[in-house]
Design a protein around this motif. Structure first.
Motif, short mmCIF file in Angstrom:
data_model
loop_
_atom_site.label_atom_id
_atom_site.label_comp_id
_atom_site.label_asym_id
_atom_site.label_seq_id
_atom_site.Cartn_x
_atom_site.Cartn_y
_atom_site.Cartn_z
N ASP A 20 85.25 33.71 23.97
CA ASP A 20 84.90 33.87 22.55
C ASP A 20 84.15 32.63 22.03
O ASP A 20 83.91 31.66 22.76
CB ASP A 20 86.12 34.21 21.70
CG ASP A 20 87.14 33.10 21.66
OD1 ASP A 20 86.81 31.95 21.97
OD2 ASP A 20 88.30 33.41 21.30
N ALA A 21 83.79 32.69 20.77
CA ALA A 21 82.98 31.61 20.19
C ALA A 21 83.71 30.28 20.26
O ALA A 21 83.10 29.23 20.53
CB ALA A 21 82.63 31.95 18.74
N ALA A 22 85.03 30.30 20.07
CA ALA A 22 85.79 29.05 20.10
C ALA A 22 85.72 28.41 21.49
O ALA A 22 85.66 27.19 21.63
CB ALA A 22 87.24 29.32 19.71
N ASP A 23 85.70 29.25 22.54
CA ASP A 23 85.59 28.71 23.89
C ASP A 23 84.29 27.96 24.09
O ASP A 23 84.21 27.03 24.88
CB ASP A 23 85.67 29.85 24.93
CG ASP A 23 87.03 30.51 24.98
OD1 ASP A 23 88.04 29.80 24.90
OD2 ASP A 23 87.09 31.75 25.10
N LEU A 24 83.26 28.42 23.40
CA LEU A 24 81.95 27.78 23.56
C LEU A 24 81.86 26.50 22.74
O LEU A 24 80.97 25.68 22.97
CB LEU A 24 80.84 28.75 23.16
CG LEU A 24 80.76 30.03 23.97
CD1 LEU A 24 79.60 30.89 23.49
CD2 LEU A 24 80.62 29.74 25.46
N GLY A 25 82.76 26.36 21.78
CA GLY A 25 82.82 25.14 20.99
C GLY A 25 81.49 24.87 20.30
O GLY A 25 80.85 25.78 19.80
N THR A 26 81.11 23.63 20.30
CA THR A 26 79.92 23.26 19.55
C THR A 26 78.72 23.02 20.45
O THR A 26 77.74 22.41 20.05
CB THR A 26 80.21 21.97 18.75
OG1 THR A 26 80.62 20.96 19.69
CG2 THR A 26 81.31 22.20 17.75
N LEU A 32 72.26 36.25 27.12
CA LEU A 32 73.64 36.02 26.66
C LEU A 32 73.64 36.12 25.14
O LEU A 32 72.74 35.59 24.48
CB LEU A 32 74.10 34.61 27.04
CG LEU A 32 74.15 34.25 28.51
CD1 LEU A 32 74.65 32.81 28.67
CD2 LEU A 32 75.06 35.21 29.25
N VAL A 33 74.67 36.75 24.61
CA VAL A 33 74.75 36.90 23.16
C VAL A 33 76.22 36.97 22.77
O VAL A 33 77.06 37.43 23.55
CB VAL A 33 73.97 38.18 22.72
CG1 VAL A 33 74.68 39.44 23.19
CG2 VAL A 33 73.71 38.21 21.23
N LEU A 34 76.56 36.46 21.60
CA LEU A 34 77.89 36.69 21.05
C LEU A 34 77.82 38.05 20.36
O LEU A 34 77.21 38.20 19.30
CB LEU A 34 78.29 35.59 20.07
CG LEU A 34 78.82 34.32 20.74
CD1 LEU A 34 78.85 33.16 19.77
CD2 LEU A 34 80.23 34.56 21.32
N GLY A 35 78.38 39.07 20.99
CA GLY A 35 78.17 40.44 20.55
C GLY A 35 79.13 40.85 19.44
O GLY A 35 79.84 40.03 18.85
N SER A 36 79.15 42.16 19.19
CA SER A 36 79.88 42.68 18.04
C SER A 36 81.39 42.58 18.21
O SER A 36 82.14 42.75 17.26
CB SER A 36 79.47 44.12 17.76
OG SER A 36 79.93 44.97 18.79
N TRP A 37 81.86 42.33 19.45
CA TRP A 37 83.29 42.12 19.67
C TRP A 37 83.70 40.69 19.32
O TRP A 37 84.87 40.35 19.42
CB TRP A 37 83.66 42.38 21.13
CG TRP A 37 83.50 43.78 21.62
CD1 TRP A 37 82.37 44.55 21.54
CD2 TRP A 37 84.50 44.58 22.26
NE1 TRP A 37 82.61 45.78 22.11
CE2 TRP A 37 83.90 45.82 22.55
CE3 TRP A 37 85.82 44.36 22.62
CZ2 TRP A 37 84.61 46.86 23.20
CZ3 TRP A 37 86.52 45.37 23.26
CH2 TRP A 37 85.91 46.62 23.53
N GLY A 38 82.72 39.86 19.01
CA GLY A 38 83.01 38.44 18.83
C GLY A 38 83.18 37.73 20.15
O GLY A 38 83.72 36.63 20.22
N LEU A 39 82.70 38.33 21.23
CA LEU A 39 82.87 37.79 22.57
C LEU A 39 81.50 37.61 23.22
O LEU A 39 80.53 38.27 22.85
CB LEU A 39 83.74 38.73 23.41
CG LEU A 39 85.19 38.90 22.92
CD1 LEU A 39 85.88 40.03 23.67
CD2 LEU A 39 85.97 37.59 23.08
N LEU A 40 81.46 36.72 24.20
CA LEU A 40 80.21 36.50 24.93
C LEU A 40 79.88 37.75 25.76
O LEU A 40 80.72 38.25 26.51
CB LEU A 40 80.38 35.30 25.87
CG LEU A 40 79.11 34.85 26.60
CD1 LEU A 40 78.13 34.19 25.65
CD2 LEU A 40 79.47 33.90 27.74
N GLU A 41 78.67 38.23 25.60
CA GLU A 41 78.19 39.38 26.37
C GLU A 41 77.01 38.99 27.24
O GLU A 41 76.15 38.22 26.82
CB GLU A 41 77.70 40.50 25.45
CG GLU A 41 78.77 41.24 24.71
CD GLU A 41 78.20 42.36 23.82
OE1 GLU A 41 77.08 42.81 24.08
OE2 GLU A 41 78.91 42.73 22.87
N VAL A 42 76.97 39.56 28.44
CA VAL A 42 75.76 39.51 29.26
C VAL A 42 75.09 40.87 29.10
O VAL A 42 75.70 41.91 29.35
CB VAL A 42 76.09 39.25 30.75
CG1 VAL A 42 74.82 39.11 31.55
CG2 VAL A 42 76.99 38.02 30.90
#
Lengths: 267, 267, 267
Positions: B190-196, B228-238
């Motif tokens: 998720d976005a938090a995993d990717l941090g800043t 790569l995109v942060l998709g509609s699930w709020g998760l990283l998508e390939v």
């Protein structure tokens, strides 16, 4: 009996096209407050018998006064009649090709009306899509309370006799009449056919594979194991725990199943 | 919290049979004014974890007081419990196999009731179709305002712990947890995993293919290119722009994905 | 024109994921009394032209004041505009990529509004799912009666010109523009193109197979025989009685069809 405002839809139209959506547009144009419920639109194309089975199996779970609109209609545009069936428990609208017959019988048939009054149709009536032009408008008018006698004269309904299993001594020559989404093989054997035999002594053979005994639920078998169960249709099913019996046993609609009632349980 | 009259349905029943329509008939027989919304009926058969993910991802978009009815139930007929979960934002009804757990947690779980009161069931209760005989009737009674405590005693809920990615220095060992209709590979990052980390420095490897950088939308890549995109699930998508990443990258649920956070963008 | 409370949905989202259910949750969160009707969610992924055809073909069957929400949106997250089209007969909401154009034209276009007012969006607006964050909320607000001018300034709409057949002497160079669930090949030839030619003299060639004459219904041909019919789209179809023309004739969207208007009927 008064309609309750619910209309169900059961067709072979699939969901890829907008045909079902168009029927709903026609229904809501006539009666905007209807509650519409899909039974299925994935009856195999033109498979009147499977559509009839699915419909018969579903109608009992709807409240009194529901209108069931069913269209599996290879004869659209021919001389086959269009029908309204009035039963003890609700209404059925569809083509006169046997599709409505098992459900109408199960629901307590009172009378059948031949749809002949064009003021209840969408006009002009096409020769290819009576679901849109005849059945949906009539279902909407029935659901909003138009009296059945106004749609046309009484008539007979084309019967559809679903295959019955044949009993021979201690065995029943049956067949698969439906394969569901899980691959469960639904046979034409019901609880009455099994009588009072102990479930440990019931077995069924599909091709060379013999399945036994009859268990109470899918979870009563080991994962991957075939099993017999009286399923939600009230009929004997051959299933595979956490698996797909149609694939494992290479069986489909029409596959013969021999049920034996006097076998010791397999180990 | 008061129910709002909406009931959603999420199952692995498919849409070919009338099983979902039958559940709706049971719901409307008890509470004719319900609004019924399908989440999906195409959870892969018996895939409790995927059903749990889909449900958790959908519940937040429904208004407060919605009843979510979910049935992915390989243990039907066994001793597994049947549950009503009451949360800050709505209700969940389904089997106690983990299916409801992630959604209940996300919705703010208040209490869990074990469904034990047969007056709220359809009788007789079959051993093969609790969706029809237990969960649909209970959901309808909850939606019409029966108090949760009346369905049975409080209990614990079977947990389901979705896999978390593992961080190792500058990389994250992740995996594909869902493949959607477009073939987009949803990971458990998720976005938090990717941090800043700057998005230009994020890359992900699926087998031998490395995709980079993180972009803001599918349209930001060239047609046919992986992204790569942060998709509609709020998760990283390939994903693949205008294409199907699952096919192009031959990946599916469970495929490992290694995310790196310190790579220069590929050219 | 006043909205009538009905919202239809037409997307390429499929039904396996909960994306459509999530859009419905957003719609009902804003306007709990809406009637929601699926047209289809199986437009081929990113196929704007097929989505536009399906939508144009369906809108006329819905009552005045219906809001049609359509999302086939390969450019989501790019600079393409989001639109509300107000027509004589209803409303259309979707991306500005041509998807809405044929339906809007058929419905009598009055004005187009560019969606620019974030108070009618779900926030934050993602870059990947405007169906959920922009189009569903706007459709709900339109359906509950918010005036069109409040959503943004007027603008032009991206046109989509569906292919027209080319007339050459006694023949028409046409093509298959849609294949339906039954395998019927819908061409871009309408009744006006056929003029007053007697139906016995109409033939159509798909590859090396010539089909003739034009009949009034599917049932007018022998089982298994190919036939020509003016189908429910109001367009010339090549079909196979009780069969699948796409499979039998190995044809699909784009396959050329040569229609001749002066041929004697084949025997």
């Amino acid at each position: 009996m008064k309609p309750n405002g619910i209309v169900t839809l059961c067709t072979d139209f699939g969901t890829r096209d907008a045909y079902v959506g168009i029927m709903k547009g026609v229904l809501l144009s006539i009666a905007p407050a209807l509650r519409l419920v899909d039974l299925t639109h994935e009856v195999p194309p033109q498979s009147v018998e499977i559509g009839a089975l699915v419909l018969r199996n579903a109608v009992e779970f709807f409240p009194r006064g529901t209108v069931h609109l069913a269209v599996v209609d290879p004869g659209v545009g021919s001389a086959r009649a269009a029908l309204l069936a009035v039963t003890e428990n609700g209404f059925l609208v569809g083509p006169d090709n046997g599709l409505l017959h098992p459900a109408a019988t199960a629901m307590g048939l009172r009378e059948v009306r031949r749809l002949e009054r064009p003021e209840f149709f969408r006009r002009p009536v096409s020769r290819t899509f009576h679901g849109r032009d005849v059945f949906a408008p009539v279902a909407a008018h029935v659901a909003r309370g138009v009296e059945p006698r106004r749609f046309g004269p009484t008539c007979e309904m084309e019967p559809l006799h679903l295959s019955s299993p044949v009993r021979e001594g201690g065995s029943i020559q049956a067949r698969v009449i439906y394969v569901d989404h899980f691959g469960n093989l639904v046979t034409n054997v019901d609880a009455a056919d099994l009588g009072t035999f102990p479930s440990q002594q019931v077995s069924a053979s599909v091709d060379e594979v013999t399945v036994s005994p009859l268990v109470a639920s899918y979870a009563a078998a080991d994962p991957g194991a075939p099993l017999l169960v009286l399923g939600s249709w009230g009929l004997l099913e051959v299933a595979v725990r956490d698996g797909n019996a149609a694939e494992v046993l290479r069986a489909g609609v029409g596959t013969p199943v021999v049920v034996r009632l006097d076998q010791p349980a397999s180990s």
